[in-house]
Motif scaffolding. Structure first.
Motif, PDB file in Angstrom:
ATOM      1  N   LEU A  42     -14.447 -29.782  -8.162  1.00  0.00           N
ATOM      2  CA  LEU A  42     -14.905 -29.026  -9.218  1.00  0.00           C
ATOM      3  C   LEU A  42     -15.196 -29.910 -10.352  1.00  0.00           C
ATOM      4  N   PRO A  43     -14.571 -30.882 -10.937  1.00  0.00           N
ATOM      5  CA  PRO A  43     -15.358 -31.376 -12.219  1.00  0.00           C
ATOM      6  C   PRO A  43     -16.460 -32.050 -12.257  1.00  0.00           C
ATOM      7  N   PHE A  44     -17.290 -31.805 -13.176  1.00  0.00           N
ATOM      8  CA  PHE A  44     -18.459 -32.618 -13.339  1.00  0.00           C
ATOM      9  C   PHE A  44     -18.718 -32.071 -14.877  1.00  0.00           C
ATOM     10  N   SER A  45     -19.517 -32.938 -15.492  1.00  0.00           N
ATOM     11  CA  SER A  45     -19.913 -32.937 -17.010  1.00  0.00           C
ATOM     12  C   SER A  45     -21.215 -33.659 -17.312  1.00  0.00           C
ATOM     13  N   SER A  46     -22.185 -32.708 -18.252  1.00  0.00           N
ATOM     14  CA  SER A  46     -23.087 -33.394 -18.934  1.00  0.00           C
ATOM     15  C   SER A  46     -23.002 -34.005 -20.001  1.00  0.00           C
ATOM     16  N   LEU A  47     -21.404 -34.023 -20.309  1.00  0.00           N
ATOM     17  CA  LEU A  47     -21.180 -34.714 -21.636  1.00  0.00           C
ATOM     18  C   LEU A  47     -20.649 -36.311 -21.629  1.00  0.00           C
ATOM     19  N   VAL A  48     -20.511 -36.714 -19.992  1.00  0.00           N
ATOM     20  CA  VAL A  48     -20.198 -37.996 -19.884  1.00  0.00           C
ATOM     21  C   VAL A  48     -21.577 -38.650 -19.041  1.00  0.00           C
ATOM     22  N   GLU A  49     -21.683 -39.794 -19.105  1.00  0.00           N
ATOM     23  CA  GLU A  49     -22.617 -40.385 -18.266  1.00  0.00           C
ATOM     24  C   GLU A  49     -21.808 -40.601 -16.864  1.00  0.00           C
ATOM     25  N   CYS A  50     -22.526 -40.677 -15.769  1.00  0.00           N
ATOM     26  CA  CYS A  50     -22.019 -40.591 -14.329  1.00  0.00           C
ATOM     27  C   CYS A  50     -21.107 -39.372 -14.112  1.00  0.00           C
ATOM     28  N   GLY A  51     -21.679 -38.199 -14.790  1.00  0.00           N
ATOM     29  CA  GLY A  51     -20.756 -37.034 -14.702  1.00  0.00           C
ATOM     30  C   GLY A  51     -20.311 -36.190 -13.565  1.00  0.00           C
ATOM     31  N   TYR A  52     -20.692 -36.881 -12.316  1.00  0.00           N
ATOM     32  CA  TYR A  52     -20.421 -36.300 -11.211  1.00  0.00           C
ATOM     33  C   TYR A  52     -19.098 -36.999 -10.345  1.00  0.00           C
ATOM     34  N   ASP A  53     -19.306 -38.258 -10.391  1.00  0.00           N
ATOM     35  CA  ASP A  53     -18.197 -39.106  -9.845  1.00  0.00           C
ATOM     36  C   ASP A  53     -17.065 -39.521 -10.354  1.00  0.00           C
ATOM     37  N   LEU A  54     -17.242 -39.857 -11.826  1.00  0.00           N
ATOM     38  CA  LEU A  54     -16.399 -40.414 -12.903  1.00  0.00           C
ATOM     39  C   LEU A  54     -15.201 -39.227 -12.991  1.00  0.00           C
ATOM     40  N   PRO A  55     -15.498 -38.126 -13.294  1.00  0.00           N
ATOM     41  CA  PRO A  55     -14.257 -37.141 -13.364  1.00  0.00           C
ATOM     42  C   PRO A  55     -13.465 -36.931 -12.272  1.00  0.00           C
ATOM     43  N   LYS A  56     -14.110 -36.933 -11.058  1.00  0.00           N
ATOM     44  CA  LYS A  56     -13.376 -36.653  -9.591  1.00  0.00           C
ATOM     45  C   LYS A  56     -12.577 -37.937  -9.556  1.00  0.00           C
ATOM     46  N   ALA A  57     -13.021 -39.136  -9.868  1.00  0.00           N
ATOM     47  CA  ALA A  57     -12.073 -40.157  -9.714  1.00  0.00           C
ATOM     48  C   ALA A  57     -11.005 -40.361 -10.765  1.00  0.00           C
ATOM     49  N   THR A  58     -11.146 -39.844 -11.853  1.00  0.00           N
ATOM     50  CA  THR A  58     -10.375 -39.640 -12.910  1.00  0.00           C
ATOM     51  C   THR A  58      -8.969 -38.777 -12.337  1.00  0.00           C
ATOM     52  N   LEU A  59      -9.504 -37.725 -11.756  1.00  0.00           N
ATOM     53  CA  LEU A  59      -8.584 -36.600 -11.354  1.00  0.00           C
ATOM     54  C   LEU A  59      -7.725 -37.191 -10.131  1.00  0.00           C
ATOM     55  N   LEU A  60      -8.278 -38.039  -9.365  1.00  0.00           N
ATOM     56  CA  LEU A  60      -7.740 -38.711  -8.151  1.00  0.00           C
ATOM     57  C   LEU A  60      -6.707 -39.478  -8.702  1.00  0.00           C
ATOM     58  N   LEU A  61      -7.138 -40.341  -9.812  1.00  0.00           N
ATOM     59  CA  LEU A  61      -5.906 -41.318 -10.146  1.00  0.00           C
ATOM     60  C   LEU A  61      -4.861 -40.612 -10.587  1.00  0.00           C
ATOM     61  N   ILE A  62      -5.180 -39.674 -11.626  1.00  0.00           N
ATOM     62  CA  ILE A  62      -3.975 -38.717 -12.290  1.00  0.00           C
ATOM     63  C   ILE A  62      -3.118 -38.188 -11.149  1.00  0.00           C
ATOM     64  N   ALA A  63      -3.647 -37.711 -10.152  1.00  0.00           N
ATOM     65  CA  ALA A  63      -3.008 -36.939  -9.074  1.00  0.00           C
ATOM     66  C   ALA A  63      -2.211 -38.017  -8.411  1.00  0.00           C
ATOM     67  N   THR A  64      -2.596 -39.334  -7.875  1.00  0.00           N
ATOM     68  CA  THR A  64      -1.952 -40.245  -7.313  1.00  0.00           C
ATOM     69  C   THR A  64      -0.864 -40.838  -8.012  1.00  0.00           C
ATOM     70  N   ILE A  65      -1.121 -40.937  -9.374  1.00  0.00           N
ATOM     71  CA  ILE A  65       0.139 -41.447 -10.095  1.00  0.00           C
ATOM     72  C   ILE A  65       1.226 -40.252 -10.207  1.00  0.00           C
ATOM     73  N   MET A  66       0.948 -39.140 -10.480  1.00  0.00           N
ATOM     74  CA  MET A  66       2.050 -38.016 -10.345  1.00  0.00           C
ATOM     75  C   MET A  66       2.661 -38.301  -8.887  1.00  0.00           C
ATOM     76  N   LEU A  67       1.953 -38.170  -7.872  1.00  0.00           N
ATOM     77  CA  LEU A  67       2.595 -38.292  -6.674  1.00  0.00           C
ATOM     78  C   LEU A  67       3.457 -39.546  -6.377  1.00  0.00           C
ATOM     79  N   GLY A  68       3.240 -40.699  -6.969  1.00  0.00           N
ATOM     80  CA  GLY A  68       3.761 -41.871  -6.878  1.00  0.00           C
ATOM     81  C   GLY A  68       5.229 -41.702  -7.602  1.00  0.00           C
ATOM     82  N   PHE A  69       4.912 -41.091  -8.903  1.00  0.00           N
ATOM     83  CA  PHE A  69       6.126 -40.962  -9.651  1.00  0.00           C
ATOM     84  C   PHE A  69       7.220 -39.976  -8.984  1.00  0.00           C
ATOM     85  N   LEU A  70       6.967 -38.693  -8.728  1.00  0.00           N
ATOM     86  CA  LEU A  70       7.772 -37.932  -7.822  1.00  0.00           C
ATOM     87  C   LEU A  70       8.360 -38.524  -6.637  1.00  0.00           C
TER      88      LEU A  70
END
Length: 667
Positions: A42-70
């Motif tokens: 879902l995430p994309f934004s015209s407010l950031v450069e490379c607004g299609y892949d970077l928001p998705k990669a950021t969400l991936l990193l956050i979810a992976t960190i949370m999974l690792g913590f749990l």
């Protein structure tokens, strides 16, 4: 009120106790996966450069960190960590180690580690992929939990598919805005992925899952379950992505071959209804496309193999193979394929491609990983996939859900044979692999004895580390936001405030060379047009130097650095020598660069070496004549000036005379 509170608490309790025993840590991990499956496309934004892949990669990193913590917290409390099957764990470890070695030995280790500004798939993201697989494959899912994951997948897929279909029909402000070559391109939707090919790859991953979900046995409205098939399938059709179509077809064959579903009366009615609606949708959507632009039929023309995009793709593969041969074991490093491509492309590709065209991906996952990560990494990665796939076939025979997940993973892998990895789909691919791995091969527990003090202290430490990592993972997104604000101001010719935003972007993430190049350009404009002092041009010099340091193999970075030192030779007594060095480095990376040759010729002339300058001008004209670039708008005036200087130096110069004859004939 008490009744309402009891009902709410009962709902919450039901959510938290999806598994017998009410394992809170497992349940939180499950819901993190569910959220990721829904949200990652879902995430994309015209407010950031490379607004299609970077928001998705950021969400991936956050979810992976949370999974690792749990996972760590659950392991501490139970004094035992659940790991994947031992052979799988070894393959993951070998893949990660080989990738780390490739990164250290790459032509640009920093770029390989943090990733490219646009694609974002450096070692950090690939480690997140493997960690996501590792954590998911250590989890035991019930049938109810897998059903929940599939519903989450289809919810996210349905939303982005509806968005894509709305783009196709030009609903409101959603019309496609990336037309390139023909009206046909104005109707190919890209939804939240920024490119029809990438959107098609994601849909190829999801489409077989939607079919499996509709055919899964269970007490529910199975006709309602057909809706995601229609929505996802329709979006897949209008992407006009041939590789994704082929991948979806192969994945459906995999479902039938693996599961061999029993066709009862209700299933038969569902299949017939689905096929009928699908045929009608395909006729309407394809008919709308062909009526808008008959040239869309050219995508089915066999002549494209010898002339067209297919030919260019095949020539790209040849260049990638040559790059693999140059550095076979550990490759050029992740996100360095563009430099590898520029160095290894030959006359055949240059003749068929657009002027000055290079590629940052080979459009084939095998060649991409071999050229970037090396054959060793590719071997371990493919061994992991094949091991999981072969083991999952047995489980797929017993479960339609597993058969759908397996076929979706196969479909995505097939689509990658003519595409490239993207965070919004590859993260789901690794979740699929994790589910298949545990279902087919199980896992094992590593017992760790801990005292009470460690059991109390370690979760606190893990919480702090997880929080820090989540904050760090947001920094690239924040920096891209500030960079985009700077770009908007620069386009409005507000250069001084633009520089302030570039500096903010650099402060959040100082490892993207593009930030420094943007700042350098604005500093130069302030110096030239606004009359700012010498300090401004000194800042531009620092920014250029830092950009070159960050990307020493970037053709454009070296070219503009050479131009800067050529134009401002008063800054440094060695400025002309630096300019020559940068241009020569650029021509080593990209020997077909006409602007680089002509700029280097001018620098040699300023340095008192007219013979070298004229030799480079002759080379530029001869190369341009060979590939039909004499009237190319980007260089035609420069070539005309080069011919004039050659004739001024030697009125009988044969290259200049040939240039004038060719130009006269083209008129």
């Amino acid at each position: 009120m008490n009744a309402m509170s009891s009902m709410v608490m009962g709902k919450v309790k039901g959510v938290l106790e999806l598994r017998d025993g009410g394992n809170l840590d497992h349940t939180l991990r499950l819901w993190t996966i569910v959220a990721l499956c829904t949200l990652i496309p879902l995430p994309f934004s015209s407010l950031v450069e490379c607004g299609y892949d970077l928001p998705k990669a950021t969400l991936l990193l956050i979810a992976t960190i949370m999974l690792g913590f749990l996972w760590i917290r659950e392991g501490i409390y139970k004094q035992g960590f659940v790991l994947p099957n031992k052979p799988i764990s070894i393959l993951v470890l070998l893949a990660v180690v080989s990738l780390a070695i490739s990164t250290v030995l790459s032509i640009n280790p920093l770029r390989s580690f943090v990733g490219d500004f646009v694609r974002t798939e450096g070692m950090i993201v690939w480690i997140a992929y493997f960690l996501l697989f590792f954590l998911v494959s250590g989890m035991s899912f019930t049938g109810k939990e897998i059903h929940l994951i599939l519903k989450a997948l289809l919810l996210g897929a349905s939303l982005v598919s509806i968005f894509g279909i709305a783009q196709f029909f030009g609903v409101g402000s959603l019309a496609v805005t990336m037309a390139e070559n023909s009206p046909f391109e104005t109707y190919r939707p890209y939804s939240t992925f920024g490119n029809p090919m990438m959107f098609g790859q994601y849909l190829a991953l999801i489409f077989p899952v939607s079919l499996a979900f509709a055919l899964m046995p269970g007490p529910r409205n199975r006709f309602m379950a057909v809706i995601p098939i229609i929505v996802v399938g329709s979006a897949l059709i209008v992407t006009f992505t041939r590789g994704a179509w082929l991948a979806a077809a192969i994945s459906l064959i995999v479902i039938v071959a693996v599961y061999r579903p029993k066709i009862d009366a209700q299933t038969r009615r569902i299949l017939l209804a689905t096929i009928s609606i699908f045929i009608v949708a395909a006729v309407i959507l394809l008919g709308a496309t062909f009526s808008r632009d008959p040239s869309a039929l050219s995508r089915f023309n066999p002549s494209e193999v010898t002339f067209g995009s297919v030919k260019t793709r095949l020539l790209t593969y040849e260049v990638a193979v040559k790059a693999v041969k140059e550095r076979p074991l550990f490759g050029y490093g992740l996100e360095n394929f563009e430099a590898a491509f520029a160095q290894n492309r030959g006359d055949a590709f240059v003749s068929a491609a657009r002027f000055n065209e290079v590629s940052d991906r080979s459009h084939n996952i095998v060649l991409d990983l071999a050229a970037s990560g090396g054959i060793l990494f590719l071997t371990f990665f493919m061994a992991l996939i094949i091991t999981v796939f072969l083991s999952a076939v047995r489980s797929g025979k017993e479960s339609m859900a597993i058969a759908g997940i397996l076929s979706g993973a196969v479909g995505y892998l097939v689509s990658l044979l003519s595409g490239f990895s993207i965070p919004g789909a590859t993260s789901l691919f690794f979740i699929f692999l994790g589910i298949l791995s545990h279902r087919a091969m199980g896992g094992h527990i590593v017992r760790v004895a801990m005292g009470d003090i460690y059991r109390k202290l370690l979760p606190v430490i893990a919480t702090i580390i997880a929080g820090i990592l989540i904050i760090v993972s947001l920094l690239p997104l924040m920096s891209a936001y500030y960079y985009m604000q700077g770009e908007n101001l620069r386009r409005a010719r507000n250069f001084e405030p633009a520089i302030e935003y570039y500096v903010k972007a650099i402060s959040f993430f100082p490892w993207y060379e593009r930030y420094y190049m943007a700042a350098a350009g604005s500093y130069v404009t302030l110096y030239v047009e606004e009359g700012y002092g010498e300090t401004t041009i000194s800042e531009a010099k620092k920014a250029h130097d830092r950009a070159i340091e960050l990307d020493p193999y970037g053709s454009d970075i070296l070219f503009y650095g050479g131009l800067f030192y050529q134009a401002y030779k008063n800054l440094d007594p060695e400025a002309l020598n630096k300019s020559i060095s940068l241009f020569e480095r650029q021509l080593i990376i990209d020997r077909y660069s006409i602007p680089g040759r002509l700029a280097l010729a001018d620098t040699y002339e300023q340095a008192g070496a007219p013979e070298k300058a004229n030799r480079l001008r002759e080379q530029a004209i001869e190369l341009s004549a060979r590939f039909g670039w004499l009237n190319q708008p980007m260089i035609s005036d420069r070539l005309k000036d080069a011919a004039r200087k050659l004739q001024a130096s030697d009125p009988s110069n044969q290259v200049a005379a040939r240039y004038h004859r060719l130009i006269a004939n083209q008129r």
